[in-house]
Design a protein around this motif. Structure first.
Motif, PDB file in Angstrom:
ATOM      1  N   ASN A 245      51.896 -35.531 -38.911  1.00 18.58           N
ATOM      2  CA  ASN A 245      52.642 -35.391 -37.666  1.00 18.58           C
ATOM      3  C   ASN A 245      52.097 -34.218 -36.849  1.00 18.58           C
ATOM      4  O   ASN A 245      52.830 -33.324 -36.436  1.00 18.58           O
ATOM      5  CB  ASN A 245      54.132 -35.201 -37.953  1.00 18.58           C
ATOM      6  CG  ASN A 245      55.000 -35.412 -36.731  1.00 18.58           C
ATOM      7  OD1 ASN A 245      54.591 -36.094 -35.792  1.00 18.58           O
ATOM      8  ND2 ASN A 245      56.185 -34.837 -36.729  1.00 18.58           N
ATOM      9  N   ALA A 246      50.796 -34.254 -36.602  1.00 16.33           N
ATOM     10  CA  ALA A 246      50.082 -33.115 -36.008  1.00 16.33           C
ATOM     11  C   ALA A 246      49.829 -33.307 -34.524  1.00 16.33           C
ATOM     12  O   ALA A 246      48.815 -32.858 -34.007  1.00 16.33           O
ATOM     13  CB  ALA A 246      48.753 -32.901 -36.729  1.00 16.33           C
ATOM     14  N   GLY A 247      50.749 -33.963 -33.829  1.00 19.43           N
ATOM     15  CA  GLY A 247      50.518 -34.303 -32.434  1.00 19.43           C
ATOM     16  C   GLY A 247      50.177 -33.123 -31.555  1.00 19.43           C
ATOM     17  O   GLY A 247      49.278 -33.189 -30.712  1.00 19.43           O
ATOM     18  N   ALA A 248      50.888 -31.986 -31.713  1.00 17.56           N
ATOM     19  CA  ALA A 248      50.637 -30.828 -30.855  1.00 17.56           C
ATOM     20  C   ALA A 248      49.246 -30.253 -31.100  1.00 17.56           C
ATOM     21  O   ALA A 248      48.546 -29.864 -30.155  1.00 17.56           O
ATOM     22  CB  ALA A 248      51.701 -29.766 -31.092  1.00 17.56           C
ATOM     23  N   GLY A 249      48.820 -30.185 -32.367  1.00 11.52           N
ATOM     24  CA  GLY A 249      47.496 -29.669 -32.677  1.00 11.52           C
ATOM     25  C   GLY A 249      46.395 -30.579 -32.169  1.00 11.52           C
ATOM     26  O   GLY A 249      45.358 -30.112 -31.677  1.00 11.52           O
ATOM     27  N   ILE A 250      46.612 -31.900 -32.282  1.00 13.39           N
ATOM     28  CA  ILE A 250      45.616 -32.849 -31.777  1.00 13.39           C
ATOM     29  C   ILE A 250      45.529 -32.754 -30.261  1.00 13.39           C
ATOM     30  O   ILE A 250      44.445 -32.821 -29.674  1.00 13.39           O
ATOM     31  CB  ILE A 250      45.965 -34.275 -32.235  1.00 13.39           C
ATOM     32  CG1 ILE A 250      45.814 -34.386 -33.756  1.00 13.39           C
ATOM     33  CG2 ILE A 250      45.096 -35.300 -31.542  1.00 13.39           C
ATOM     34  CD1 ILE A 250      46.291 -35.708 -34.323  1.00 13.39           C
TER      35      ILE A 250
END
Length: 876
Positions: A245-250
């Motif tokens: 759930n790494a949406g912000a980092g991506i």
């Protein structure tokens, strides 16, 4: 009145014509289903017999024949689904019997040829041609045959093109397999199918992303429901499997790099070697295995911030990108790629490690491992950068106003500062301060003349852009007082290192930094940087279950629900008022409401048992986070029905008597609840043990928690997380020496597992440092107990001990040792230079460990008859 009317009838003659109409021919493109046997879409085709020029004719055809030639048989339905394991698949276009019934002769299997029932036709029945692949293509031939007329069979042509009797499906150029409509939509009508020359972003100057234009057209699946996406023919594509759930980092990575990042792939969308274009045939001829990156968590290890395993390198060589599951979500607001966004510490780590998966290196390599601040020697600091470096004896200063540096007396021998960063010029901390690849961890840095070490207390925020030079900025600029902290970068120019094309593998050696990154690419305008947009006054609410954004949870295991409140001004360096939360009904957490849904329908919330006693009010400075946590007890989770749940939280303080008033919402956390798998693999065995150990230690049952962890270590002795947890439990229960040994074992296990780690296990090392700061001597028996090799009798065996031995033997400082037995590292019964050499070999060259009781265990001489003395009044 009489009129003579003369009609000259201009006939169409005897010549006949068959015209073929492909409905919506200009726009239609093929689609695939979920499998090769599942239809994606259809195109409708009609044929008409007429006289030349379009005149009607009284002649009838006995039958129409529709047949396909040169039908593609690409493996799978798109480039990355499903995994079929062969060079060719089933036909991508075919006529299906269930759609072609009226007027057509019966047929059973998907066919490349259908024939009308014998009759008399001027118009054919509609033919439905089904597509099974996003890149399917064929040539259609329509023929009218005549039994009752002396007329040869007539091959039809496209309705608007009398010369096209071999009708290309879909509409495309003769030298292309790609639908004209897609090329037009993408603005790439002139590009050939084998094009791989994207130049955006420029990166290191290498063109392309390892994918041919046809492969980007045929496309890829992503997401749980296999949503179809195309590649971007004008940008370089990168594919990421996001399991955390790494949406912000991506998103941070996407904006900083300018890459077309596809971050919703699942593990089923790559093959076992992480290849994303595995469903390719020899027809297009791409010989490059283009790889995706897989984002995961460091399994049961809270010591490491992140690591690109196998990197820095091209995607082909990076086995996985792992991120710590317990990074503190400190956030700041930044302008990234021209857009304002809130960036957390975890997002920074994710973007940083993804860059290592795209061949981008640190600014230098001198700060790879934490330094060892060893001891005070005559008011100076003795340290070694790593186990391979010689010792340095250097005075310690504290940064002050320019020209007013303050000399600092280092800690004494009983308060070591082992494993604290000393950063050096040209290392990972150097260069452009706002770069994503720059470290911001060091608390000390070496002076330019190597005549001192500086201690600084300034917070260095992580960067959010990619640098385009080596020159130091901010704390590294030439004008920084008292001197540039880390100076110019050795490598730098991160923006012109970027490369995702695995076709360039022969050019880029894994883990070998470019000699001149600044000359690699032309560079692009850099719009990234840190900005000053006003923060939203509403706090951010971060919710997790079992430390994950989305997770699988097993019945009968303890669940931990964690909620963090991030104040609006969090991370700001500007003065800001404290953020206050209260509730009129007791603890501030009573202002929280949880909503639990199963399959989209709201159900009763799980029984939540608070961990600790939340205060009535919560006061947060711009550097504080609010935290609350609850257990769902194992006895309660055992009765939770299996299924897919979503949990979200609402903070409503509109009726609170004081403090912030408003409503803040968390995002939903997806939790898939299922029965415990049987049997458990090693990873799940460790997860279960540590989950129960965490639960028990949280209730104060340290002995029971330690028993579980020790049992796990019997089967997994090198499990970093278990060793770290053991250290923490021992520390909590008051066994500092045991905790120290466990911390060091965890550090050793880490460097054994990741011998080439670019990133240090910062959290682990800081835990070790904190314990060493306060470690005191103690004991409870009259028997002389010691650690073999602990010459300075401080409870540790490290570089300070051979220094103490040499000082005692040759400098008379110290004049005497409290325990000569302990200094006798090789256990020969005599004390001489060989003991110092023995210790140095053990510490730095992989030499044998000092004999019993050893360097880690505090114990007796084990029956030894050494004549050496040991002061019984000072026991370990």
């Amino acid at each position: 009145m009489h009129y003579d009317v003369h009609l000259d009838l201009v006939g169409c003659g005897e010549e006949l014509d068959v015209v073929v109409n492909v409905i919506d021919y200009d726009a239609w493109r093929p689609m695939g289903g979920k499998t090769e046997d599942e239809e994606g879409n259809q195109v409708v085709i009609e044929a008409r017999l007429q006289g030349k020029g379009g005149c009607p004719t009284g002649i009838k055809a006995s039958r129409f024949i529709f047949e396909l030639e040169d039908v593609s048989s690409e493996p799978g339905v798109c480039m990355n689904y499903p995994l079929v394991g062969g060079p060719m698949g089933k036909p991508d276009l075919a006529f299906l019997s269930r759609f072609n019934t009226t007027g057509w002769k019966p047929f059973s299997l998907p066919a490349d040829r259908i024939v009308t029932k014998d009759g008399a036709y001027t118009e054919s029945p509609r033919a439905y041609l089904s597509s099974f692949d996003w890149g399917g293509h064929a040539v259609l031939k329509v023929t009218a045959e005549f039994d009752d007329e002396p007329i040869a069979p007539i091959v039809g042509h496209l309705i608007d093109d009398g010369s096209m009797t071999a009708i290309r499906i879909p509409k495309r150029k003769a030298d292309s397999k790609i639908a004209d409509s897609w090329k037009k939509d993408q603005g790439v009508e002139s590009l050939p199918d084998k094009d791989d020359e994207e130049t955006v972003p420029t990166g290191d100057g290498d063109y392309g992303d390892g994918l041919f234009l046809y492969e980007e057209y045929r496309g890829f699946y992503e997401g749980e429901d296999n949503d179809h996406i195309s590649g971007n023919p004008k940008k370089k594509d990168l594919f990421v499997v996001d399991t955390i759930n790494a949406g912000a980092g991506i998103e941070l990575f996407r904006k900083a790099t300018g890459l077309e990042v596809h971050g919703k792939l699942q593990r089923k969308h790559l093959d076992t070697d992480r290849i994303v274009n595995f469903n390719r045939s020899d027809e297009v001829g791409n010989d490059t295995d283009q790889h995706g990156l897989v984002l995961g968590r460091v399994a049961a290890d809270r010591g490491l911030l992140g690591i690109a395993v196998g990197g820095p390198a091209l995607p082909a060589f990076v086995q996985s990108v792992l991120v710590n599951r317990t990074i503190t979500p400190r956030s700041v607001q930044a302008i990234v790629g021209g857009s304002t966004m809130n960036v957390t510490q975890e997002a920074f780590v994710i973007a940083h490690e993804l860059l290592h998966g795209c061949n981008v290196f640190h600014h230098g390599q001198t700060d790879i491992r934490a330094s060892y601040l060893v001891r005070n020697v005559g008011g100076n600091l003795v340290y070694a950068l790593s186990t391979d470096d010689a010792l340095s004896v250097t005075p310690l200063y504290k940064e002050g106003d320019c020209g007013q540096a303050e000399r600092v007396v280092p800690p004494n021998a009983s308060a070591h500062l082992r494993n604290v960063f000393i950063a050096f010029k040209g290392g990972q901390h150097s260069g452009v301060e706002s770069c994503l690849l720059r470290y911001n961890l060091a608390e000390y840095y070496a002076g330019a003349a190597n005549d001192r070490v500086w201690q600084h207390n300034g917070v260095e925020s992580p960067g959010f852009s990619l640098c385009e030079s080596k020159a130091g900025t901010g704390v590294n600029a030439s004008g920084h007082c008292p001197e540039p902290r880390y100076g110019d970068a050795t490598v730098g120019c991160c923006k012109t290192q970027l490369c995702v094309n695995d076709r360039r593998a022969d050019k880029h050696v894994p883990r070998q930094a470019p000699a001149n990154a600044c000359g690699a690419g032309a560079g692009q305008e850099n719009n990234a940087g840190q900005g000053g947009a006003v923060a939203d006054p509403v706090p951010a609410i971060s919710l997790s279950v079992n430390e994950e954004g989305d997770t699988t949870a097993y019945r009968g295991w303890p669940f931990i629900v964690t909620l963090q409140v991030i104040p609006p001004a969090f991370g700001s360096e500007s003065p800001a008022e404290d953020f206050v939360l209260t509730s009129g009904a007791g603890a501030w957490t009573t202002s929280l409401r949880f909503i639990l849904k199963k399959n989209g329908v709201e159900v009763g919330v799980w029984p939540l048992s608070p961990i600790g006693s939340p205060p009535a009010g919560l006061t947060l400075s711009p550097r504080d986070l609010g935290l609350a946590a609850w257990w769902v007890l194992p006895t309660d989770t055992a009765s939770i029905p299996p299924g897919d749940y979503s949990l979200e939280a609402t903070l409503d303080t509109t009726s609170s008597p004081e403090g912030w008033k408003g409503v803040a919402l968390s995002g939903p956390v997806k939790v898939s609840v299922s029965a415990e798998p049987s049997p458990l693999d090693a990873v799940l065995e460790a997860q279960k043990a540590l989950a129960f150990a965490c639960f028990l230690s949280g209730t104060g049952a340290y002995a029971e928690a330690l028993q579980i962890v020790n049992h796990l270590l019997t089967s997994q002795p090198a499990n970093i997380g278990a060793l770290l947890f053991r250290a923490e439990i021992l520390e909590l229960s008051g066994d500092d020496p045991g905790a120290l040994a466990a911390f060091e074992a965890a550090a050793d296990a880490f460097y054994t597992a990741y011998p080439d780690a670019e990133e240090p296990p910062v959290a682990l090392l800081k835990g070790l440092e904190a314990l060493q700061r306060r470690l005191i001597l103690g004991g409870s028996t009259d028997e002389v107990r010691f650690r073999r090799g602990d010459a300075n009798w401080d409870g540790l065996v490290n570089i300070s001990d051979p220094i103490t031995t040499l000082g005692h033997l040759f400098l008379g400082s110290p004049r005497s040792l409290e325990c000569e037995k302990s200094a006798d590292a090789d256990d020969t019964g005599t004390l001489n230079i060989t003991d110092a050499v023995f210790s140095l070999n053990y510490l730095f060259s992989g030499g044998p460990k000092p004999p019993a009781p050893g360097p880690m265990t505090c114990g007796p001489d084990d029956g030894g008859t050494s004549p050496l003395a040991c002061n019984p009044s000072t026991r370990c």
